[in-house]
Design a protein around this motif. Structure first.
Motif, PDB file in Angstrom:
ATOM      1  N   VAL A  52      -8.680   7.131   2.150  1.00 31.18           N
ATOM      2  CA  VAL A  52      -7.346   6.805   1.661  1.00 31.18           C
ATOM      3  C   VAL A  52      -6.339   6.954   2.794  1.00 31.18           C
ATOM      4  O   VAL A  52      -6.332   7.968   3.502  1.00 31.18           O
ATOM      5  CB  VAL A  52      -6.941   7.720   0.484  1.00 31.18           C
ATOM      6  N   ALA A  53      -5.482   5.956   2.975  1.00 33.21           N
ATOM      7  CA  ALA A  53      -4.400   6.024   3.955  1.00 33.21           C
ATOM      8  C   ALA A  53      -3.143   6.531   3.277  1.00 33.21           C
ATOM      9  O   ALA A  53      -2.778   6.053   2.192  1.00 33.21           O
ATOM     10  CB  ALA A  53      -4.153   4.650   4.562  1.00 33.21           C
ATOM     11  N   LEU A  54      -2.494   7.505   3.896  1.00 32.10           N
ATOM     12  CA  LEU A  54      -1.220   8.032   3.412  1.00 32.10           C
ATOM     13  C   LEU A  54      -0.122   7.448   4.299  1.00 32.10           C
ATOM     14  O   LEU A  54      -0.025   7.778   5.483  1.00 32.10           O
ATOM     15  CB  LEU A  54      -1.211   9.559   3.468  1.00 32.10           C
ATOM     16  N   LEU A  55       0.659   6.547   3.726  1.00 29.78           N
ATOM     17  CA  LEU A  55       1.667   5.794   4.463  1.00 29.78           C
ATOM     18  C   LEU A  55       3.058   6.215   4.019  1.00 29.78           C
ATOM     19  O   LEU A  55       3.246   6.736   2.922  1.00 29.78           O
ATOM     20  CB  LEU A  55       1.492   4.289   4.225  1.00 29.78           C
ATOM     21  N   GLY A  56       4.036   5.934   4.886  1.00 28.15           N
ATOM     22  CA  GLY A  56       5.418   6.213   4.527  1.00 28.15           C
ATOM     23  C   GLY A  56       6.272   6.372   5.766  1.00 28.15           C
ATOM     24  O   GLY A  56       5.765   6.657   6.854  1.00 28.15           O
ATOM     25  N   VAL A 209      -3.291   9.960   7.664  1.00 33.70           N
ATOM     26  CA  VAL A 209      -1.840   9.818   7.743  1.00 33.70           C
ATOM     27  C   VAL A 209      -1.537   8.948   8.955  1.00 33.70           C
ATOM     28  O   VAL A 209      -1.899   9.300  10.089  1.00 33.70           O
ATOM     29  CB  VAL A 209      -1.162  11.192   7.891  1.00 33.70           C
ATOM     30  N   THR A 210      -0.889   7.808   8.748  1.00 32.31           N
ATOM     31  CA  THR A 210      -0.706   6.903   9.884  1.00 32.31           C
ATOM     32  C   THR A 210       0.480   5.971   9.683  1.00 32.31           C
ATOM     33  O   THR A 210       0.833   5.617   8.558  1.00 32.31           O
ATOM     34  CB  THR A 210      -1.988   6.073  10.123  1.00 32.31           C
ATOM     35  N   HIS A 211       1.086   5.592  10.825  1.00 33.67           N
ATOM     36  CA  HIS A 211       2.049   4.492  10.848  1.00 33.67           C
ATOM     37  C   HIS A 211       1.389   3.211  11.338  1.00 33.67           C
ATOM     38  O   HIS A 211       2.032   2.158  11.381  1.00 33.67           O
ATOM     39  CB  HIS A 211       3.218   4.840  11.780  1.00 33.67           C
ATOM     40  N   ASP A 212       0.128   3.304  11.750  1.00 34.38           N
ATOM     41  CA  ASP A 212      -0.618   2.159  12.267  1.00 34.38           C
ATOM     42  C   ASP A 212      -1.209   1.407  11.074  1.00 34.38           C
ATOM     43  O   ASP A 212      -2.316   1.670  10.622  1.00 34.38           O
ATOM     44  CB  ASP A 212      -1.723   2.661  13.204  1.00 34.38           C
ATOM     45  N   PRO A 221      -9.888   1.464   2.231  1.00 33.37           N
ATOM     46  CA  PRO A 221      -9.742   0.487   1.145  1.00 33.37           C
ATOM     47  C   PRO A 221      -8.541   0.773   0.238  1.00 33.37           C
ATOM     48  O   PRO A 221      -8.019  -0.132  -0.394  1.00 33.37           O
ATOM     49  CB  PRO A 221     -11.054   0.629   0.365  1.00 33.37           C
ATOM     50  N   ARG A 222      -8.121   2.036   0.185  1.00 33.54           N
ATOM     51  CA  ARG A 222      -7.017   2.424  -0.696  1.00 33.54           C
ATOM     52  C   ARG A 222      -5.897   3.034   0.138  1.00 33.54           C
ATOM     53  O   ARG A 222      -6.146   3.725   1.134  1.00 33.54           O
ATOM     54  CB  ARG A 222      -7.505   3.446  -1.717  1.00 33.54           C
ATOM     55  N   ALA A 223      -4.655   2.779  -0.265  1.00 33.23           N
ATOM     56  CA  ALA A 223      -3.500   3.366   0.406  1.00 33.23           C
ATOM     57  C   ALA A 223      -2.526   3.917  -0.630  1.00 33.23           C
ATOM     58  O   ALA A 223      -2.445   3.433  -1.761  1.00 33.23           O
ATOM     59  CB  ALA A 223      -2.805   2.342   1.296  1.00 33.23           C
ATOM     60  N   VAL A 224      -1.804   4.948  -0.209  1.00 35.52           N
ATOM     61  CA  VAL A 224      -0.756   5.570  -1.014  1.00 35.52           C
ATOM     62  C   VAL A 224       0.511   5.569  -0.178  1.00 35.52           C
ATOM     63  O   VAL A 224       0.483   5.934   1.011  1.00 35.52           O
ATOM     64  CB  VAL A 224      -1.141   7.018  -1.387  1.00 35.52           C
ATOM     65  N   VAL A 225       1.620   5.129  -0.754  1.00 38.17           N
ATOM     66  CA  VAL A 225       2.902   5.136  -0.051  1.00 38.17           C
ATOM     67  C   VAL A 225       3.752   6.276  -0.596  1.00 38.17           C
ATOM     68  O   VAL A 225       4.048   6.335  -1.795  1.00 38.17           O
ATOM     69  CB  VAL A 225       3.645   3.797  -0.213  1.00 38.17           C
TER      70      VAL A 225
END
Length: 267
Positions: A52-56, A209-212, A221-225
């Motif tokens: 899971v990608a943690l974006l924001g 955790v990424t800005h990329d 496959p999954r992301a959370v903003v």
């Protein structure tokens, strides 16, 4: 006539019990001592084996959330459990073994004279000795393609190699969940690709955790903003990155010319 009631099917005691999620965050709210409220009731569940990608944007609360996962921050409202184990004082040693955080700067994690000693440090501190310790070190280094560098001083390695060794120091603890803070930052294209191949091959739960954003799409496959302390979106990474309104509202920008619709999401 009384209605006919279907009998309840008996529970099969031999059926396997599904494992608890790797991460379960419920109602997490936190304010710093200066009064700044960083999180406002965050709910997040990550199943075992998910990536899971943690974006924001900056200041969204991502670091505050991550620091709750292994008890560095505590005292707010809500709860955090890792593999069914509450993150609290009595479980802290086990929680910190299960939650492996790889920091953005590998030099924050590498401080021993050799690569081998750096990777052995955590397991040795946990009481592992002898052949088991050697096996942990050898296996972790092999998983990141650095087994030929065990006797090298970390400061003689390239930045990308040091980041892979930093990942190995965490893998040697056999964590439940691997938390990666900006894993692609400062990497040249070849090192970026090599690290991606390594991460895709791992059989652990990953929270990145990424800005990329292209890297998030490639690996997760999954992301959370997370924005202003709340989760504003949770879904397939490609769909979120293709939502122009969502992206604009929360200061998320793709590289010029990059179209998420043309790329397959994390394998």
């Amino acid at each position: 006539m009384d209605p006919v009631t279907s009998p309840t099917a008996p529970t099969d005691p031999t059926s396997p019990v599904p494992p608890p999620p790797s991460l379960d965050v419920s109602g997490l709210a936190y304010a710093y001592p200066d009064g700044h409220q960083a999180l406002f009731g965050v709910d997040l569940t990550v199943a075992r084996g998910e990536r899971v990608a943690l974006l924001g944007p900056n200041g969204a609360g991502k670091t505050t959330l991550v620091l709750h996962l292994n008890g560095i921050l505590s005292g707010g409202a809500g709860s955090v459990t890792v593999a069914g184990l509450p993150v609290d004082r009595k479980n802290m040693a086990e929680i910190r073994r299960r939650v492996g955080i790889v920091f953005q700067d590998p030099d924050d994690q590498l401080f021993m004279p050799t690569v081998r000693e750096d990777v052995a440090f955590g397991p040795a501190a946990a009481g592992i000795r002898g052949p088991e310790l050697e096996d942990r070190v050898r296996t972790a280094l092999k998983r990141v393609g650095m087994d030929d560098y065990a006797d090298r001083p970390p400061h003689h390695l390239s930045f990308g190699q040091r980041r892979r060794v930093a990942v190995a120091t965490v893998l040697a603890m056999e964590p439940e969940i691997l938390v990666l803070d900006e894993p692609s930052s400062n990497l040249d294209p070849a090192s970026r690709r090599e690290l991606a191949d390594i991460l895709l091959a791992l059989d652990v739960t990953v929270l990145m955790v990424t800005h990329d954003l292209p890297y998030a799409l490639q690996l997760c496959p999954r992301a959370v903003v997370l924005s202003d302390g709340v989760i504003v979106a949770d879904g397939p990474t490609g769909e979120l990155l293709a939502d122009d309104t969502l992206m604009s509202a929360h200061r998320l920008e793709l590289p010029f010319g990059f179209d998420p619709r043309s790329v397959a999401a994390g394998r």
